[in-house]
Design a protein around this motif. Structure first.
Motif, mmCIF file in Angstrom:
data_model
loop_
_atom_site.group_PDB
_atom_site.id
_atom_site.type_symbol
_atom_site.label_atom_id
_atom_site.label_comp_id
_atom_site.label_asym_id
_atom_site.label_seq_id
_atom_site.Cartn_x
_atom_site.Cartn_y
_atom_site.Cartn_z
ATOM 1 N N PHE A 296 2.960 5.990 -3.290
ATOM 2 C CA PHE A 296 4.101 6.873 -3.986
ATOM 3 C C PHE A 296 3.716 7.443 -5.069
ATOM 4 O O PHE A 296 3.406 6.952 -6.295
ATOM 5 C CB PHE A 296 5.356 6.327 -3.935
ATOM 6 C CG PHE A 296 6.117 5.860 -2.788
ATOM 7 C CD1 PHE A 296 5.809 6.690 -1.506
ATOM 8 C CD2 PHE A 296 6.785 4.848 -2.502
ATOM 9 C CE1 PHE A 296 6.193 6.128 -0.393
ATOM 10 C CE2 PHE A 296 7.561 4.471 -1.375
ATOM 11 C CZ PHE A 296 6.957 5.148 -0.316
ATOM 12 N N ASP A 297 4.025 8.919 -5.451
ATOM 13 C CA ASP A 297 3.621 9.555 -6.614
ATOM 14 C C ASP A 297 4.663 9.698 -7.663
ATOM 15 O O ASP A 297 4.497 9.844 -8.694
ATOM 16 C CB ASP A 297 3.113 11.027 -6.352
ATOM 17 C CG ASP A 297 1.763 11.008 -5.668
ATOM 18 O OD1 ASP A 297 0.956 9.999 -5.650
ATOM 19 O OD2 ASP A 297 1.561 12.060 -4.815
ATOM 20 N N ASN A 298 6.047 9.356 -7.142
ATOM 21 C CA ASN A 298 7.132 9.427 -8.093
ATOM 22 C C ASN A 298 8.170 8.356 -7.982
ATOM 23 O O ASN A 298 8.226 7.729 -6.929
ATOM 24 C CB ASN A 298 7.923 10.887 -7.863
ATOM 25 C CG ASN A 298 8.485 11.077 -6.609
ATOM 26 O OD1 ASN A 298 9.335 10.289 -6.185
ATOM 27 N ND2 ASN A 298 7.678 11.852 -5.726
ATOM 28 N N ASP A 299 8.904 8.138 -9.156
ATOM 29 C CA ASP A 299 9.806 7.097 -9.007
ATOM 30 C C ASP A 299 11.073 7.040 -8.075
ATOM 31 O O ASP A 299 11.461 6.124 -7.704
ATOM 32 C CB ASP A 299 10.238 7.000 -10.483
ATOM 33 C CG ASP A 299 9.228 6.419 -11.442
ATOM 34 O OD1 ASP A 299 8.192 5.825 -10.978
ATOM 35 O OD2 ASP A 299 9.440 6.827 -12.525
ATOM 36 N N GLN A 300 11.205 8.373 -7.520
ATOM 37 C CA GLN A 300 12.057 8.767 -6.709
ATOM 38 C C GLN A 300 11.934 8.164 -5.561
ATOM 39 O O GLN A 300 12.678 7.521 -4.756
ATOM 40 C CB GLN A 300 12.772 10.050 -6.507
ATOM 41 C CG GLN A 300 13.217 10.818 -7.709
ATOM 42 C CD GLN A 300 13.591 12.517 -7.677
ATOM 43 O OE1 GLN A 300 12.978 13.050 -6.843
ATOM 44 N NE2 GLN A 300 14.572 12.770 -8.121
ATOM 45 N N ASP A 301 10.790 8.331 -5.059
ATOM 46 C CA ASP A 301 10.587 7.594 -3.751
ATOM 47 C C ASP A 301 10.515 6.304 -3.719
ATOM 48 O O ASP A 301 10.814 5.590 -2.726
ATOM 49 C CB ASP A 301 9.045 8.210 -3.249
ATOM 50 C CG ASP A 301 9.135 9.770 -2.922
ATOM 51 O OD1 ASP A 301 9.985 10.298 -2.353
ATOM 52 O OD2 ASP A 301 8.005 10.476 -2.820
ATOM 53 N N ARG A 302 9.855 5.589 -5.021
ATOM 54 C CA ARG A 302 10.040 4.147 -5.062
ATOM 55 C C ARG A 302 11.454 3.941 -4.976
ATOM 56 O O ARG A 302 11.531 2.678 -4.383
ATOM 57 C CB ARG A 302 9.045 3.648 -6.340
ATOM 58 C CG ARG A 302 7.625 3.982 -6.082
ATOM 59 C CD ARG A 302 6.834 3.513 -7.347
ATOM 60 N NE ARG A 302 5.480 3.534 -7.166
ATOM 61 C CZ ARG A 302 4.718 3.093 -7.895
ATOM 62 N NH1 ARG A 302 5.065 3.031 -9.015
ATOM 63 N NH2 ARG A 302 3.284 3.364 -7.472
ATOM 64 N N GLU A 303 12.188 4.388 -5.561
ATOM 65 C CA GLU A 303 13.505 4.118 -5.639
ATOM 66 C C GLU A 303 14.450 4.005 -4.325
ATOM 67 O O GLU A 303 15.126 3.067 -4.094
ATOM 68 C CB GLU A 303 14.406 5.089 -6.624
ATOM 69 C CG GLU A 303 15.895 4.358 -6.937
ATOM 70 C CD GLU A 303 16.089 3.086 -7.245
ATOM 71 O OE1 GLU A 303 16.930 2.440 -6.917
ATOM 72 O OE2 GLU A 303 15.318 2.784 -8.347
ATOM 73 N N ILE B 176 0.791 -1.164 0.094
ATOM 74 C CA ILE B 176 -0.050 0.095 0.052
ATOM 75 C C ILE B 176 0.726 1.310 -0.260
ATOM 76 O O ILE B 176 0.522 2.106 -0.604
ATOM 77 C CB ILE B 176 -0.888 0.046 1.299
ATOM 78 C CG1 ILE B 176 -2.029 -0.993 0.953
ATOM 79 C CG2 ILE B 176 -1.549 1.507 1.289
ATOM 80 C CD1 ILE B 176 -2.725 -1.487 2.267
ATOM 81 N N LEU B 177 2.166 1.291 0.617
ATOM 82 C CA LEU B 177 2.685 2.490 0.764
ATOM 83 C C LEU B 177 3.433 2.551 -0.611
ATOM 84 O O LEU B 177 3.571 3.693 -1.081
ATOM 85 C CB LEU B 177 3.916 2.215 1.816
ATOM 86 C CG LEU B 177 3.227 2.343 3.272
ATOM 87 C CD1 LEU B 177 4.536 1.862 4.157
ATOM 88 C CD2 LEU B 177 3.002 3.862 3.717
ATOM 89 N N TRP B 178 3.989 1.391 -1.142
ATOM 90 C CA TRP B 178 4.692 1.470 -2.487
ATOM 91 C C TRP B 178 3.627 2.135 -3.520
ATOM 92 O O TRP B 178 4.106 3.085 -4.141
ATOM 93 C CB TRP B 178 4.832 0.066 -2.925
ATOM 94 C CG TRP B 178 5.420 0.020 -4.240
ATOM 95 C CD1 TRP B 178 4.874 -0.276 -5.476
ATOM 96 C CD2 TRP B 178 6.985 0.161 -4.631
ATOM 97 N NE1 TRP B 178 5.693 -0.186 -6.626
ATOM 98 C CE2 TRP B 178 6.790 0.087 -6.024
ATOM 99 C CE3 TRP B 178 7.950 0.330 -3.861
ATOM 100 C CZ2 TRP B 178 8.156 0.136 -6.916
ATOM 101 C CZ3 TRP B 178 9.374 0.630 -4.769
ATOM 102 C CH2 TRP B 178 9.314 0.189 -6.086
#
Length: 73
Positions: free
Chosen positions: A53-60, A48-50
């Motif tokens: 995230f709105d952007n790839d930087q946070d996922r990275e 759910i947290l993943w």
């Protein structure tokens, strides 16, 4: 496979995601919760947290942290 029932919409989405992940990993949903129901809940929370995230930087950042922890094990 986890079955849908009278769960709230949030839980139904989590069940669907966990079923897809288990299918992709060629395992049972229960295999995702090696230590019991609390781990399944934590797995769902992580997903759910993943997805929040709105952007790839946070996922990275999350992916990098998980990889770092996994490398120590």
């Amino acid at each position: 496979m986890i079955k849908d029932g009278d769960e709230p919409e949030h839980d139904v989405r989590c069940i669907a995601v966990l079923n897809k992940i288990a299918e992709a990993l060629n395992c049972c949903v229960s295999d995702l919760a090696v230590s019991g129901p609390d781990n399944l809940s934590q797995t769902a929370e992580l997903l759910i947290l993943w997805m929040s995230f709105d952007n790839d930087q946070d996922r990275e950042k999350l992916l990098s942290a998980a990889q770092h922890i996994a490398a120590k094990n």
